[in-house]
Design an enzyme around this catalytic site. Structure first.
Site, PDB file in Angstrom:
ATOM      1  CD  GLU A 241      14.240   6.223   2.946  1.00 45.05           C
ATOM      2  OE1 GLU A 241      14.237   5.105   2.362  1.00 45.05           O
ATOM      3  OE2 GLU A 241      15.175   7.036   2.867  1.00 45.05           O
ATOM      4  CD  GLU A 242       5.705   4.864  -1.497  1.00 43.07           C
ATOM      5  OE1 GLU A 242       6.679   5.039  -2.258  1.00 43.07           O
ATOM      6  OE2 GLU A 242       4.558   4.617  -1.908  1.00 43.07           O
ATOM      7  NE  ARG A 243       5.736  -0.584   0.789  1.00 43.65           N
ATOM      8  CZ  ARG A 243       6.227  -1.472  -0.047  1.00 43.65           C
ATOM      9  NH1 ARG A 243       7.135  -2.354   0.365  1.00 43.65           N
ATOM     10  NH2 ARG A 243       5.828  -1.508  -1.306  1.00 43.65           N
ATOM     11  CG  LEU A 246       2.572   6.052   2.678  1.00 43.09           C
ATOM     12  CD1 LEU A 246       2.462   4.903   1.684  1.00 43.09           C
ATOM     13  CD2 LEU A 246       1.561   7.148   2.334  1.00 43.09           C
TER      14      LEU A 246
END
Ligand SMILES: Cc1cc2nc3c(=O)[nH]c(=O)nc-3n(C[C@H](O)[C@H](O)[C@H](O)COP(=O)(O)OP(=O)(O)OC[C@H]3O[C@@H](n4cnc5c(N)ncnc54)[C@H](O)[C@@H]3O)c2cc1C
Lengths: 383, 256
Positions: A241-243, A246
């Site tokens: 999710e973070e990537r 981002l």
């Protein structure tokens, strides 16, 4: 990705929110070296923007991840990478594990107020001696009755000076490095926890980044997210999710950079013509715009697969890698065409140049993304 | 209290506007339609009245036009908190305010609204007549240019904006039709739950026919021609000054 009316409406709300509630204050916050996270989060919580995919029982809207990607992309219109990153920490970096694996107690005490915007969350994984090599972290949590006692130090923590709690990766046993870790929620006012001075950075200046120290910090074992020893795996999953966030959140920054540069180069004259009229410039901008569209397509594809429940570690890492590389190319090329004006600080392109540089470092460096991709391609040297 | 808010889809300022081949309208296929600005303020005012009264009042967004252009506008109103929507479907490009007001009135009559709010004017045509005409056709009291509202003792007080910084308070009995000025409040953003809930709200579609005898028509739509002409004044200084004075006085009329 198929955009429904609801996706478009969400995009519009987020775009207008960013343009009205963040963008006008960007310069002030950059100078202050911090932005008012609680104030912004409360406003976003009121619009249900902080729990898009989260459990409706705790205030979330329970939608699929395509809405998060739309949210992340539309946030780009806020034109302040620091605030956008901080919001991303709240929605897609520090809280996915709480939502997926957290107990009812954790969800009530920490997730619900993060979704409503009353709490600011931070993710504490990196340490002074462990960044890329997450498995080598040293911060430990030892059992003591019903509690854990945490000791160690975290480094580079976004939102640290404003956070109400940290989602901390710690070692909870002497097992192998991939099976000895747990994610534990630690309220920031717990005795023994202290936050160091804000780190002075070349970009992302409105985002507060600081070290966090744990000196015999006692928290109930009930604050552990999921199974003991499953922390590394949960964190690796949370990185998807973070990537994706981002990557999606940088698309508009790049688009704006190209647009602003076209405008500037149209107005700016040299040798009797607008500088945009030089083929080397308009071809280069066309090339960058093409790359940007390709990255957008990759992001949407990764998102589609993620929504279908597939593991997208490789695609998300590719998207993150490409976004880090591309934002550097876009901002560097565009800055060049602004000449001396590009080298001044109060210029949107130079700010993106400084802020965008983090994209190849934070959330896993380019080299780590390559390593992950190679692992999936099975091309790493065999031991 | 039953409040109707008239809301119109207009071409966004960001769209590139082209005149179509008939030279009487714009090419809608390349235009992005958005909510008319002052209508957003009218909706916000209605929602705030509903919330303040807190007595089960109802806010209904009403629009007219083609399906393609207006669907986003109605959904936006529902997402912000309107209870239901009425869509008078009409693909006609007739822009005559009286015909439009008649069609609205015919279809809204049986609803017996206590209040009809409209934006001060639509930003595309700017005639500013629809709200007043509907008020007249439905036998309502009317006011225009509202910049503050206050509901008291079964009446609505409206602060109206006049010329040169002057204001006027008027009190209207219900039912009333009031046009709202932009800037009166801070329109809310649609929340995500509001957006997702909008599709579950009632949206009534009515097939509407505008009068085939409009009192107003567009004959020719055109983009103003910009012409640049440079006139060179030559001669001695006195001659140049005299000539310049003549131009400023008699041709441009900027001095007398
Ligand atoms: C502004 C900012 C905000 C941040 N926010 C957070 C946060 O909120 N929470 C958090 O936990 N962390 C955060 N981080 C930390 C970030 O995730 C790390 O900086 C990043 O993972 C890199 O770790 P490192 O800095 O220790 O670099 P190192 O791991 O020391 O790497 C140094 C260099 O060596 C390269 N390298 C390392 N291993 C290899 C290899 N095997 N092959 C090839 N090259 C290699 C790296 O790619 C890099 O180029 C933030 C960092 C910054 C700068």
């Amino acid at each position: 990705m198929k955009f429904t009316d609801e996706h478009h409406a969400l995009y519009k709300t987020v775009k207008e929110f960013g343009e009205n509630e963040i963008k006008p204050f960007s310069e002030e916050w950059e100078k202050a070296g911090i932005y008012p996270a609680h104030e912004i989060f409360k406003k976003m919580g009121d619009l249900d923007l902080l729990g898009i995919t989260k459990d409706p029982k705790y205030g979330g809207t329970g939608l699929d991840y395509s809405f998060s990607v739309v949210f992340a992309e539309a946030l780009g219109h806020a034109c302040n990478a620091s605030a956008i990153m901080s919001i991303g920490v709240q929605t897609d970096m520090a809280t996915p594990a709480l939502d997926k694996y957290g107990s009812d107690l954790i969800k009530k005490e920490f997730l619900a107020p993060s979704i409503s915007g009353d709490y600011v969350a931070a993710l504490a994984v990196s340490e002074p001696n462990s960044g890329s090599d997450v498995a080598s972290i040293k911060t430990s949590a030892k059992k003591d009755g019903d509690d854990y006692i945490i000791n160690g130090q975290k480094m580079w923590i976004t939102n640290a000076t404003q956070a109400d709690y940290f989602c901390v990766l710690v070692n909870t046993s002497n097992d192998s490095v991939h099976h000895n870790k747990s994610l534990i929620v630690v309220p920031s006012n717990t005795p023994g926890l202290s936050v160091g001075d804000k780190i002075d950075k070349i970009g992302m200046r409105a985002s507060d980044t600081a070290p966090v120290y744990f000196d015999n910090v006692r928290v109930p074992q009930a604050y552990r997210i999921g199974e003991e020893g499953a922390g590394f795996t949960m964190q690796m999953k949370q990185f998807q999710e973070e990537r994706l966030f981002l990557t999606a959140s940088t698309l508009i920054a790049m688009e704006n950079c190209i647009k602003d540069t076209i405008e500037y180069c149209t107005e700016r004259k040299a040798f009797g013509k607008s500088i945009l009229d030089n083929q080397v410039i308009h071809f280069r901008l066309a090339e960058l715009q093409t790359e940007l569209e390709a990255l957008r397509a990759l992001t949407y594809k990764a998102c589609d697969r993620f929504v279908d429940g597939k593991d997208v570690t490789m695609l998300a890492s590719m998207a993150k890698l490409k976004s880090g590389r591309l934002i550097r190319e876009v901002t560097d090329s565009c800055l060049q065409y602004w000449g001396g004006m590009g080298f001044t600080t109060e210029n949107p392109v130079s700010q993106q140049y400084r802020d965008g540089r983090l994209q190849s470092i934070g959330g896993g460096t380019d080299e780590i993304m390559l390593q992950i991709i190679c692992k999936h391609m099975d091309t790493l040297p065999k031991k | 209290m039953k409040i109707a808010v008239l809301t119109k889809a207009i071409p966004s300022y960001e769209s590139s506007i082209r005149i179509d081949s008939s030279s009487t309208w714009i090419d809608e296929s390349v235009v992005n339609f958005v909510v008319n600005e002052s209508d957003s303020y009218a909706l916000e005012e209605a929602l705030q009245i509903k919330e303040k009264l807190d007595n089960g009042s109802e806010v209904v967004v009403v629009t007219m036009g083609s399906q393609d252009n207006t669907s986003k506008v109605l959904k936006d109103g529902l997402a912000k908190g309107a209870d239901r929507a009425i869509f008078i479907q009409n693909e006609d490009s007739n822009t005559d305010p009286l015909s439009i007001a008649k069609l609205f009135s015919q279809n809204l009559k049986d609803e017996n609204f206590d209040l009809v709010f409209s934006g001060l004017q639509s930003d595309d045509l700017g005639s500013g007549q629809t709200g007043v005409l509907i008020g007249e056709l439905l036998g309502m009291s009317t006011a225009t240019l509202g910049i503050e509202t206050d509901i008291q003792d079964g009446k609505i007080k409206i602060k109206r904006e006049l010329e040169s910084g002057w204001f006027q308070w008027v009190t209207l009995p219900f039912p009333a039709s009031v046009s709202i000025q932009s800037g009166i409040n801070e329109p809310r953003y649609p929340s995500l739950k509001g957006i997702m809930g909008a599709k579950r709200k009632e949206s009534k579609v009515i097939d509407g026919q505008l009068s085939d005898d409009p009192k107003q028509n567009f004959i020719n739509l055109f983009v103003p021609k910009t012409e640049k002409a440079t006139e060179k004044i030559e001669g001695d200084v006195d001659g140049i000054v005299a000539k310049l004075m003549d131009i400023l006085k008699n041709k441009l009329r900027v001095i007398s």
